[in-house]
Design an enzyme around this catalytic site. Structure first.
Site, short mmCIF file in Angstrom:
data_model
loop_
_atom_site.label_atom_id
_atom_site.label_comp_id
_atom_site.label_asym_id
_atom_site.label_seq_id
_atom_site.Cartn_x
_atom_site.Cartn_y
_atom_site.Cartn_z
N HIS A 1 -3.31 -6.78 11.32
CA HIS A 1 -4.22 -7.75 10.72
C HIS A 1 -4.11 -9.13 11.36
CE1 HIS A 1 -3.95 -5.34 6.66
NE2 HIS A 1 -4.60 -4.69 7.61
N GLU B 1 0.85 -1.19 0.00
CA GLU B 1 0.00 0.00 0.00
C GLU B 1 0.89 1.24 0.00
OE1 GLU B 1 -2.11 2.43 3.55
OE2 GLU B 1 -2.11 0.25 3.64
N ASN C 1 -6.21 -6.74 2.64
CA ASN C 1 -6.74 -6.32 3.95
C ASN C 1 -7.96 -7.18 4.29
OD1 ASN C 1 -5.64 -4.20 2.26
ND2 ASN C 1 -5.63 -3.05 4.15
P1 FAE Z 1 -12.58 -6.66 15.80
O1 FAE Z 1 -13.02 -5.67 14.80
O2 FAE Z 1 -11.21 -6.55 16.35
O3 FAE Z 1 -13.65 -6.60 16.99
C1 FAE Z 1 -13.49 -7.35 18.17
C2 FAE Z 1 -14.14 -6.56 19.31
O4 FAE Z 1 -14.25 -7.42 20.45
C3 FAE Z 1 -13.33 -5.36 19.76
O5 FAE Z 1 -14.15 -4.20 19.76
C4 FAE Z 1 -12.86 -5.72 21.16
O6 FAE Z 1 -12.74 -4.60 22.03
C5 FAE Z 1 -13.94 -6.68 21.61
N1 FAE Z 1 -13.49 -7.62 22.64
C6 FAE Z 1 -12.33 -8.31 22.68
N2 FAE Z 1 -12.28 -9.12 23.76
C7 FAE Z 1 -13.48 -8.95 24.42
C8 FAE Z 1 -14.03 -9.51 25.60
N3 FAE Z 1 -13.37 -10.44 26.32
N4 FAE Z 1 -15.26 -9.08 26.00
C9 FAE Z 1 -15.93 -8.15 25.27
N5 FAE Z 1 -15.45 -7.59 24.14
C10 FAE Z 1 -14.24 -8.00 23.70
O7 FAE Z 1 -12.72 -8.14 15.26
N6 FAE Z 1 -8.47 -4.10 7.79
C11 FAE Z 1 -8.87 -3.82 6.53
O8 FAE Z 1 -9.51 -4.66 5.87
N7 FAE Z 1 -8.57 -2.61 5.97
C12 FAE Z 1 -7.85 -1.66 6.62
O9 FAE Z 1 -7.63 -0.58 6.10
C13 FAE Z 1 -7.40 -1.96 7.93
N8 FAE Z 1 -6.63 -1.07 8.62
C14 FAE Z 1 -6.34 -1.34 9.94
C15 FAE Z 1 -5.67 -0.38 10.70
C16 FAE Z 1 -5.45 -0.59 12.06
C17 FAE Z 1 -4.71 0.42 12.87
C18 FAE Z 1 -5.93 -1.76 12.68
C19 FAE Z 1 -5.73 -1.99 14.15
C20 FAE Z 1 -6.57 -2.72 11.93
C21 FAE Z 1 -6.78 -2.52 10.56
N9 FAE Z 1 -7.45 -3.45 9.79
C22 FAE Z 1 -7.78 -3.19 8.50
C23 FAE Z 1 -7.84 -4.74 10.37
C24 FAE Z 1 -9.34 -4.82 10.70
O10 FAE Z 1 -9.76 -3.68 11.41
C25 FAE Z 1 -9.59 -6.11 11.49
O11 FAE Z 1 -9.20 -7.19 10.67
C26 FAE Z 1 -11.05 -6.26 11.88
O12 FAE Z 1 -11.49 -5.19 12.68
C27 FAE Z 1 -11.25 -7.58 12.61
O13 FAE Z 1 -12.64 -7.78 12.75
P2 FAE Z 1 -13.20 -8.77 13.86
O14 FAE Z 1 -14.67 -8.76 13.77
O15 FAE Z 1 -12.48 -10.06 13.75
#
Ligand code: FAE
Length: 555
Positions: free
Chosen positions: A496, A411, A534
Site C-alpha cells: 500500500h 485482516e 486498504n
Molecule cells: P496503480 O494501481 O499502482 O497504477 C499505476 C499504474 O501506472 C501501473 O499499472 C503502472 O504499471 C503504471 N506506471 C508506472 N510508472 C509508469 C510509467 N513511467 N509509464 C507508464 N506507466 C507507468 O496506482 N488495496 C486495496 O484497497 N485493497 C486490497 O485488497 C489491496 N490488496 C493489494 C494487494 C497487492 C499484492 C498489491 C500490490 C496492492 C494491493 N492494494 C490493495 C493496493 C492497491 O492495489 C493500490 O493502492 C492501488 O492499485 C493504487 O492505485 P493507483 O491508481 O495509485
C-alpha cells in the site's frame, strides 16, 4: 460481528455491518510457491470479458489534448471522465494488456505456481512469504514484463501491479471506505461531507463493491479459516468485522458448488484472477472503451515530461518488448498530462523531472510524505484441534479491528496451500507515524527512498496489541517459518504505497501540480502515507472528486 467499521456510503449490496480493511490475501497465497503444494484444480481457458483493447499504440509525433500516465485506479477515473466530457485521451501503461491466454490457456498464473507472467523483469520470484516450514520457496523464472513488481528500495520492498488495470490486477479486492471519524487524519484539506455524500458512493458503485452473504460465510468450507480467526479474536475481546470486496460473491458460491471454473477457490490472486474478481478490466476499462475516445497503449513507459515550446508538454515514451527492452522511443505533445503512475511511479517521475531541470518549477514538497500504510504480516500456530481448512478462499473477508485502542486493523488472511496448515495468518494495517522521502541520487543516477526497516517497529508493536493477547488466551505461539528462519514478522514490505506528491502540498487541493499549469497528479501519490484501511476506494473516490473539479474549471 456487529462492529461498524465502514461508513454507510457504500452501495446497497454492501453489508450494513462492519467492514474494514485487508490487503493481502496475496500474502498467504504467495507463500507456497512450490508445485508440490499446488493442490488446487486447474480451470478452463478464459478470455477476460471487458479486457482493454489490445495492440493500441500512441503514434510518434502525436499531438493530443490529454495524456494519462498509468492505468490503475487514478488513471482509469481520469481517462473515463475526460472521455465522457468529450476529450480525446491517450492512456499509456508500462505493463502489458493482460488480455491474451498463455501457453496453459490461462491469462494469469496461479499464485501457487508462479512463472514468467508473475513478476516484472525478475529472474527469480520474490514472494511476500519467502519461506514455508523454514524452507525458501522462491524459484527461478524467465525475465518478462510480468504482472507483479517487487520494487526494492533500501529499507523496503514495494509490491505493485503492472499492466492495464494497475494494482487492480493483483490486489485482494478489499474495498474499504474508512470510518468517517478517521478521514480528517487521512486527507485533512478535503471536505468530508462531499466525500461521504458523493464521491465514496460513486467510487463504490463504479467499482462494484459488495459484501459476502453472511449465511454462506457461516457454512462454507472455504471460510473456515476466517471463522477460526473470529473465534480467537472474540475470545480475546476484539471486535471482528466483515470486509467488503470487489469479488463476485455469486461466482464464488458457484465455484464452491463446482459449477464454474475456480479462481478464488483455486488460490488465484497475487498474479491475477482468471475469473470472479472485478478488477478494473471489468469495471472502468469497458466503460472507457465504450466512449470510443480513449486509446490505450500497453508496454509504453513515460520517461520524461517537459514544457513544449508551443505550449503544453512534450512527453517521451519508451515502447517495451516483453523482455523489457526498448523497441522504439516516441515523443508526443499533450495539452494536459495526468500523472497516475501510482505513488512510487508518479513520485519517481516527478523527483527525476525536477532534478533534471525538465520541470524546474515543481516545489520542494515533491517526493515527500510517503508512507507504507503501516503494513506488517504475521502468522500464528494453532492447536491441532483448531484446523483452518485445506480449502481457503484467496479473498479475505474479515478482520480484527483494534484501530482505536491499539492502532491496528488485522485482516484475517488466507494461506491457500491446498493442505491443512493449522496456521492463522494476518496482514495488519497500522498507524505507523513514519514518513519517507524520495530524492535524486545524482551519483547513482536514480531516485531513492529513505525508508528504514527499523521504522516498522511501531507497526509490530501495534499488531502485537492484538496477537500477543490472542496467543496468551489461546495458549498458542507465533509462526517463525514464513519470512525466513525464526522470523516472526513480515516487516520488509508494503502493498500500500501512498504519498510522494501530497494533496495540498505538492499540488493544490485538486491535484494540480504547483509551478506547471496543465500537469496533474491523480493517484495514490496524493494521499499522505496512510488511509487507516486498504487504499483503493479512497484513491478512486479522491480521483472522482478531483477530475470533476478539473473538468469543470480547467477544460
Ligand atoms: P496503480 O494501481 O499502482 O497504477 C499505476 C499504474 O501506472 C501501473 O499499472 C503502472 O504499471 C503504471 N506506471 C508506472 N510508472 C509508469 C510509467 N513511467 N509509464 C507508464 N506507466 C507507468 O496506482 N488495496 C486495496 O484497497 N485493497 C486490497 O485488497 C489491496 N490488496 C493489494 C494487494 C497487492 C499484492 C498489491 C500490490 C496492492 C494491493 N492494494 C490493495 C493496493 C492497491 O492495489 C493500490 O493502492 C492501488 O492499485 C493504487 O492505485 P493507483 O491508481 O495509485
Amino acid at each position: 460481528m456487529n462492529n461498524p467499521v465502514m461508513e454507510q456510503s457504500t452501495p446497497r449490496n454492501v453489508s450494513r455491518r462492519g467492514l474494514i480493511t485487508g490487503t493481502g490475501s496475496l500474502l498467504g497465497s504467495a507463500a507456497l510457491g512450490g508445485r508440490a503444494l499446488a493442490a488446487t484444480p486447474r480451470h478452463g481457458r478464459a478470455a477476460a470479458p471487458g479486457a482493454a483493447p489490445r495492440d493500441a499504440s500512441i503514434a510518434d509525433g502525436a499531438q493530443v489534448p490529454a495524456l494519462v500516465i498509468g492505468s490503475g485506479y487514478g488513471g482509469c477515473v481520469a481517462a473515463l471522465r475526460l472521455a465522457e466530457a468529450g476529450v480525446d485521451v491517450q492512456l499509456v501503461e508500462m505493463g502489458m494488456a493482460w488480455d491474451t491466454p498463455g501457453a496453459d490457456g490461462e491469462i494469469f498464473a496461479n499464485t501457487t505456481d508462479p512463472d514468467q507472467r508473475s513478476y516484472w523483469l525478475r529472474t527469480r520470484t520474490k514472494q511476500p512469504i519467502s519461506n514455508f516450514l523454514g524452507f525458501p520457496i522462491d524459484r527461478d523464472i524467465a525475465r518478462y514484463t510480468g504482472i507483479l513488481d517487487a520494487e526494492d528500495f533500501s529499507g523496503i520492498t514495494v509490491y505493485q501491479g503492472r499492466g492495464v488495470g494497475g494494482g487492480s490486477l493483483v490486489n485482494g479486492g478489499m474495498a474499504v471506505t474508512p470510518r468517517r471519524e478517521n478521514f480528517g487524519a487521512i486527507l485533512p484539506t478535503v471536505n468530508s461531507a462531499e466525500m461521504y455524500g458523493t464521491y465514496y458512493p460513486r467510487a463504490n458503485t463504479a467499482l462494484g463493491v459488495a459484501a459476502i452473504d453472511p449465511d454462506w460465510f457461516e457454512t462454507t468450507e472455504c471460510y473456515q479459516y476466517a471463522r477460526v480467526g473470529r473465534r480467537h479474536a472474540q475470545r480475546s475481546g476484539f471486535p471482528f468485522v466483515f470486509v467488503p470486496d470487489v469479488y463476485d460473491w455469486a461466482y464464488m458460491k458457484q465455484e464452491a458448488a463446482g459449477a464454474v471454473p475456480k479462481s478464488a477457490l483455486a488460490g488465484e490472486i497475487l498474479y491475477g484472477n482468471n475469473h470472479g474478481k472485478k478488477s478494473l478490466q471489468k469495471t472502468y476499462l469497458p466503460r472507457i472503451r465504450a466512449t470510443g475516445k480513449v486509446t490505450v497503449s500497453p508496454l509504453h513507459k513515460v520517461t520524461t515530461v517537459r514544457p513544449a515550446s508551443g505550449g503544453g508538454y512534450t512527453v517521451t515514451l519508451e515502447q517495451l518488448d516483453t523482455g523489457g527492452a526498448t523497441t522504439a522511443t516516441k515523443e508526443v505533445t499533450a495539452d494536459r498530462v495526468f500523472f497516475a503512475a501510482g505513488s512510487v511511479g508518479t513520485s519517481k517521475l516527478l523527483v527525476a523531472l525536477r532534478a533534471s531541470g525538465a520541470l524546474p518549477r515543481l516545489n520542494e514538497e515533491i517526493g515527500k510524505g510517503w508512507g507504507d500504510n503501516g503494513n506488517v504480516m504475521c502468522g500464528r500456530a494453532n492447536h491441532l484441534w483448531d484446523p483452518t481448512g485445506s480449502l481457503q478462499s484467496s479473498i479475505p473477508t474479515a478482520g480484527i479491528d483494534n484501530w482505536a485502542a491499539g492502532g491496528a486493523f488485522a485482516e484475517v488472511a488466507p494461506l491457500p496451500t491446498g493442505i491443512e496448515t493449522f496456521a492463522s495468518f494476518y496482514l495488519s494495517i497500522t498507524r505507523n507515524p513514519h514518513r519517507a522521502e524520495f530524492s535524486w541520487n545524482s551519483g547513482a543516477g536514480r531516485v531513492e527512498l529513505n525508508w528504514q526497516t527499523a521504522w516498522k517497529r511501531e507497526s509490530i508493536d501495534m499488531a502485537k496489541s492484538i496477537f500477543d493477547k490472542i496467543n496468551a488466551k489461546e495458549g498458542t505461539i507465533y509462526r517463525t517459518d514464513l519470512f525466513g528462519t525464526y522470523k516472526i514478522w513480515g516487516d520488509h514490505l508494503t502493498y500500500h504505497p501512498l504519498g510522494g506528491a501530497v494533496l495540498g502540498k505538492a499540488t493544490d487541493n485538486y491535484g494540480r501540480l504547483h509551478g506547471h499549469p496543465g500537469l496533474y497528479v491523480i493517484d495514490g501519490a496524493l494521499i499522505p502515507g496512510n488511509t487507516s484501511v486498504n487504499p483503493f476506494v479512497t484513491i478512486t473516490a479522491l480521483a472522482e472528486r478531483n477530475i470533476e473539479k478539473i473538468i469543470a474549471t480547467d477544460l
